[in-house]
Design an enzyme around this catalytic site. Structure first.
Site, PDB file in Angstrom:
ATOM      1  N   GLY A 188       0.793  -1.224   0.000  1.00 33.19           N
ATOM      2  CA  GLY A 188       0.000   0.000   0.000  1.00 33.19           C
ATOM      3  C   GLY A 188       0.830   1.280   0.000  1.00 33.19           C
ATOM      4  N   LYS A 206       5.071  19.292  -6.725  1.00 35.20           N
ATOM      5  CA  LYS A 206       5.510  19.833  -5.436  1.00 35.20           C
ATOM      6  C   LYS A 206       6.640  20.844  -5.633  1.00 35.20           C
ATOM      7  CE  LYS A 206       4.200  15.637  -2.971  1.00 35.20           C
ATOM      8  NZ  LYS A 206       4.678  14.302  -2.556  1.00 35.20           N
TER       9      LYS A 206
END
Ligand SMILES: NC(=O)c1ccc[n+]([C@@H]2O[C@H](COP(=O)([O-])OP(=O)(O)OC[C@H]3O[C@@H](n4cnc5c(N)ncnc54)[C@H](OP(=O)(O)O)[C@@H]3O)[C@@H](O)[C@H]2O)c1
Length: 434
Positions: A188, A206
């Site tokens: 995950g 970013k």
């Protein structure tokens, strides 16, 4: 004291983390502010099945974000759904209602943040976006306020935790990229479609936001030269270590005499530097200012609670402004208005380079490659070759003295037809200015 009322739209990772903090840490927050923050509404399309922390029994629960934005008692809207469509509508509708917004949305703010800030100025509201980059590191606050008196010359970041996790695992275990990616997906840490992370797109959004804050220019993601990490293999770390370097996906913004040079790409970092010590899913930013010299910031880049802290701290700041009636908001981009950015081509980059070749071994290979480099006036620095069992796929490395990216690309072009190459050479800059 009367509370400031919050509406939370989006109850996923970030929304649930923010709600946990707002409820569990309510008394600390009230003690710091001098008044409580009250969650008056929560929203997601499947709100009926959402797991909510205790303490929200009285809050409006709705699947329609407009009910939150138009709610007469709500002072601040938190947009925590992500994406660039509905999220933008939420921010614009909130501004139209005179409500300030807290967002964690890097994609939207990287693409349209400057326009949204123009709208916010006109509407006399604030937009706060600390959670949008490096969730657990208050890097916006640092650039916007902490070191805003300085003139920033260079900013380097490790801004994608998934890439840093994958690179660190390749480095520590010698496992190949595909294997580590599959493990990260199973655990995950990486998305089923990993492209946004491993091809550098998330990191570039970013960097667009951080470099706008640091340098005051309107930078969009497509202005930034971007390469991902798919080609980095265990052998690259073996050679990098021989050179006393490591490899990280480096987000770089450098002021040069010609302007601001931006890139997101795997790069060699000297192992003695603080950025090289950033391992696993951690993020970091390293900033050099003309007056204050070097500062470094480190922490978790994502996750419900670290990102939740950023959201809640933004909510507190905006609540304070509302309570004190402050009409002059500090721009989320640290500059009252952003100037135009003229992108510089990466061809102007100047550094030493690491060139990794995979070849079918035969005499004369080094001489042919050296001739291509010499034709572009590039000086060899070192040739490294570890013993390898397979002479049909032999990896080795040449490092070259500082030169331009243009020269490197021209030399690679000269090498393109060389029939001993098993694949095109890998060229990585070696960051020497840290
Ligand atoms: N995850 C992180 O660690 C992290 C870190 C920094 C920044 N961010 C940013 O934070 C934002 C949220 O990320 P996340 O990881 O929390 O996403 P997420 O887990 O997918 O959660 C998104 C939430 O938004 C709701 N939603 C989606 N569309 C909606 C709509 N039209 N109306 C109302 N609710 C809607 C979803 O629930 P329903 O399906 O029920 O509507 C879900 O609750 C993104 O911009 C992301 O880039 C995330």
């Amino acid at each position: 004291m009367q509370p400031v009322n919050i509406g939370i739209i989006g109850l996923g990772n970030v929304g649930s983390g923010a709600l946990t903090i707002l409820t569990e840490n309510a008394s600390q927050i009230a003690a710091k502010l001098g008044f409580p923050l009250h969650v008056a509404a929560v929203c997601s399309r499947h709100v009926a099945s959402a797991k909510l922390p205790a303490g929200l029994e009285g809050a409006l629960k709705t699947a329609d974000w407009r009910e939150v934005v138009n709610h007469p008692d709500i002072h601040i809207v938190a947009e925590l759904i992500g994406g660039t469509g509905v999220a933008r509508e939420i921010i614009e509708a909130s501004a139209a209602c005179g409500k300030s917004v807290v967002t964690a949305n890097k994609e939207l703010m990287a693409l349209h943040g400057a326009e949204l800030w123009d709208q916010a100025i006109a509407a006399r509201i604030n937009i706060a976006m600390e959670a949008s980059v490096a969730g657990g590191i208050p890097i916006h606050t640092v650039l916007r306020e902490g070191i805003s008196g300085d003139r920033i010359t260079t900013l380097y970041g490790i801004l994608n935790g998934t890439c840093n996790f994958i690179l660190t695992e390749i480095e520590q275990r010698g496992a190949d990229f595909g294997h580590v990616l599959a493990e990260a997906q199973a655990a995950g840490y990486a998305e089923a479609d990993p492209s946004a992370d491993v091809d550098g797109f998330d990191a570039r959004s970013k960097l667009a936001i951080l470099s706008a804050l640091a340098f005051g220019e309107r930078i969009v993601p497509s202005d930034i030269y971007t390469e991902g990490i798919r080609r980095i293999s265990p052998i690259d770390f073996e050679y990098a270590h021989m050179l006393d370097h490591t490899i990280r996906l480096v987000c770089a913004a450098r002021q040069t005499p010609k302007g601001l040079l931006l890139s997101v790409r795997p790069s060699l970092l000297p192992r003695s530097t603080i950025l090289a010590s950033v391992r696993g899913a951690y993020n970091a930013a390293w900033v050099r200012g003309k007056y204050g010299a070097d500062t470094f910031y480190y922490g978790r880049g994502a996750g419900p609670l670290p990102t939740g802290v950023a959201v809640v701290s933004d909510l507190m700041r905006v609540a304070r402004e509302i309570r004190s009636g402050s009409p002059e908001r500090v721009s989320p981009f640290a500059h009252a208005r952003l100037g135009e950015y003229k992108p510089l081509p990466i061809a102007l980059n100047h550094s030493a380079y690491y060139l990794r070749f995979r070849v079918k071994d035969r005499p004369g290979i080094i001489a042919s490659l050296a001739a291509a480099l010499s034709a572009e006036k590039i000086s060899l620095d070192a040739v490294l070759q570890l013993p390898q069992p397979n002479a049909d796929d032999l990896p080795f490395v040449i490092t070259v003295a500082p030169t331009t990216e243009q020269s490197i690309q021209d030399a690679l072009q000269r090498m393109a037809g060389m029939d001993f190459l098993v694949e095109p050479p890998l060229a990585l800059p070696m960051e020497g200015s840290l």
